[in-house]
Design an enzyme around this catalytic site. Structure first.
Site, mmCIF file in Angstrom:
data_model
loop_
_atom_site.group_PDB
_atom_site.id
_atom_site.type_symbol
_atom_site.label_atom_id
_atom_site.label_comp_id
_atom_site.label_asym_id
_atom_site.label_seq_id
_atom_site.Cartn_x
_atom_site.Cartn_y
_atom_site.Cartn_z
ATOM 1 N N LYS A 108 0.910 -1.156 -0.090
ATOM 2 C CA LYS A 108 0.026 -0.039 0.019
ATOM 3 C C LYS A 108 1.017 1.145 -0.017
ATOM 4 C CE LYS A 108 -4.184 -2.142 1.583
ATOM 5 N NZ LYS A 108 -3.462 -3.568 1.533
HETATM 6 C C1 PLP Z 1 -4.373 -4.650 0.904
HETATM 7 C C2 PLP Z 1 -3.463 -5.822 0.767
HETATM 8 C C3 PLP Z 1 -4.106 -6.817 -0.115
HETATM 9 C C4 PLP Z 1 -5.247 -6.848 -1.121
HETATM 10 O O1 PLP Z 1 -5.025 -5.795 -2.113
HETATM 11 P P1 PLP Z 1 -6.339 -5.238 -2.799
HETATM 12 O O2 PLP Z 1 -5.868 -4.196 -3.539
HETATM 13 O O3 PLP Z 1 -7.228 -4.838 -1.741
HETATM 14 O O4 PLP Z 1 -6.768 -6.436 -3.652
HETATM 15 C C5 PLP Z 1 -3.202 -8.007 -0.557
HETATM 16 N N1 PLP Z 1 -1.997 -8.266 0.510
HETATM 17 C C6 PLP Z 1 -1.782 -7.315 1.452
HETATM 18 C C7 PLP Z 1 -0.495 -7.642 2.312
HETATM 19 C C8 PLP Z 1 -2.450 -5.965 1.384
HETATM 20 O O5 PLP Z 1 -2.037 -5.235 2.535
#
Ligand code: PLP
Length: 460
Positions: A108
């Protein structure tokens, strides 16, 4: 670039307005009016230079090339790897792209480090301030906080459930020493926190008085920032690649789908989930019915309704906003999304395959990767995707498969230890995390109390 709502009934806006608005006024999500074509040949030598080439058509004319270059340079200088998002080979034709070298060790950061700076830039231009409020069960909160660290025009208040996040997750939020950052522990569950954030947004008078804003995963700018690593990774190979993506809210894989629309050499996508497998059921069986969320070792995918899926649905519907609005309203009302079988099949063929794995399989996959590579460690979200890649694509003659590693193993030390018997160490910049002083406060699970605290914390 202009943006329109997936529900077809909101004003068409430019990039800066879309950035600050998040959700459209008709409840829809913003999408660009057209897909730009990737600049070819690229003259970029670095990740940041390619990022600017990829994103510029989405932000012009509101943001110019020089400004975007400046903001992207700052954002990606926070990453601890010179390649920003390096590729690692783990098997014949199997690769991992490590998206976790940012400040909070989660993918993120790739979006939020840039989005925080974009927000601050646009707010400064307009002479405005906002208070970002959010609820977190762990990971998103720290990435959002870190993304707005030096931002002068943003306060951030993150609510987390007292005693229900991991120690690493809590410390990453509470040890940040910045006057605009407030991590607040609520005596309740994550759902309580989320309900209070929703209630604060629904309280129009409160929302306007405090200039509330959000950087949640439906924000278009987050999706945009994520298209870049699909472009840079796929361009490293001389044949089209497949991406395997651990998927929750669908923002990540959607960004890949957009990169392909723009001309990135991508063959197709695999999405993986844990036992919360609504998307896998939709892809494989046309069954998109919401069920109760079951906690798993990969908590960022413990999701039933994938908010960004609406953007794909809009495309599946040939960009018919009225049709999308109707389907989404029915989905909210009944918990079941009905899509025409042939429309779905035609759209998905050659695009997206899916597989789901329970915790036991996930742990076994982490151990398998560790063994076959002689010591490469993946965390649980990533492991569902390497497992899916192997199950659906290994040796099918389709070319390279790149699994996106969405978190650093040290974010999930208990699961890693359970899988391979070794506790992963935090990287150097976080090694003293447990010695840092925590700044947090605890509030009762009560909306009026929390609202009063938000006003007090952000008063100036
Ligand atoms: C947020 C997250 C995801 C999922 O990603 P999306 O964009 O919501 O599909 C997968 N793995 C981790 C470690 C995350 O923090």
């Amino acid at each position: 670039m202009k943006y329109l709502s997936t529900r077809g009934d909101a004003p068409v806006l430019g990039f800066s307005d879309v950035l600050l608005a998040g959700l459209a006024t008709d409840g829809g999500l913003y999408m660009p009016e057209e897909w730009p074509t990737l600049k070819q040949p690229s003259t970029a030598r670095t990740y940041v230079e390619r990022a600017v080439e990829v994103m510029l058509p989405f932000v012009e004319p509101d943001i110019d090339e020089l400004t975007l270059t400046h903001l992207a340079t700052e954002a990606y200088a926070t990453f601890r790897h010179p390649a920003v998002v390096p590729l690692v080979q783990i098997d014949h034709n199997q690769w991992v792209q490590e998206l976790f070298h940012g400040p909070t060790l989660a993918f993120k950061d790739v979006a939020l480090q840039l989005v925080g700076r974009l927000f601050d830039h646009v707010l400064a231009q307009r002479g405005e301030r906002v208070t970002i409020v959010g609820a977190t069960s762990g990971d998103t909160g720290s990435a959002a906080i870190d993304g707005v660290l030096g931002c002068e025009n943003i306060d951030i208040v993150i609510l987390y459930p007292l005693g229900r996040t991991s120690d690493v997750q809590r410390k990453q939020m509470t040890t940040v020493d910045a006057p605009n950052v407030h991590a607040v522990a609520v005596e309740g569950t994550f759902d309580d926190c989320q309900d209070m954030v929703k209630a604060m947004f629904n309280d129009v008078e409160f929302r306007q008085r405090n200039q509330l804003s959000a950087v949640n995963s439906i924000n278009w700018a987050r999706v945009m920032a994520q298209t870049v690593y699909y472009v840079t990774a796929s361009e490293r190979f001389d044949e089209p690649v497949t991406f395997s993506v651990p998927t929750g809210n669908f923002g990540n894989v959607l960004a890949g789908w957009i990169a392909r629309k723009m001309g990135a050499p991508i063959r197709d996508f695999i999405i993986s989930s844990n036992t919360n497998d609504i998307l896998t059921r939709f892809i494989n069986d046309n069954d998109m019915s919401a069920r109760a969320v079951i906690p798993s070792l990969s908590p960022s995918m413990d999701i039933q309704v994938s908010s960004n899926f609406e953007r794909l649905l809009f495309e599946m519907n040939g960009r018919d906003g009225g049709m999308t609005a109707e389907q989404m309203q029915r989905f909210r009302a009944t918990g079941n999304l009905a899509v025409e079988a042939d429309q779905r099949a035609e759209f998905l063929s050659g695009s997206i395959r899916a597989a789901a794995f329970d915790d036991e399989h996930t742990l076994a996959e982490m151990k398998r990767i560790y063994d076959v590579t002689g010591g490469y460690v993946v965390e649980p979200h990533t492991a569902t995707a390497t497992a899916a890649a192997r199950m659906l694509s290994a040796n099918d003659g389709r070319g390279p498969v790149i699994t996106l590693a969405t978190a650093h193993p040290a974010k999930f030390p208990d699961a890693v230890e359970q899988a391979i018997g070794i506790r992963p160490a935090l990287p150097a910049h976080l090694a003293d995390l447990f010695d840092r002083e925590e700044r947090t406060q605890t509030v009762a699970n009560d909306l009026a109390t929390v609202q009063a605290l938000v006003e007090e914390l952000t008063a100036r």
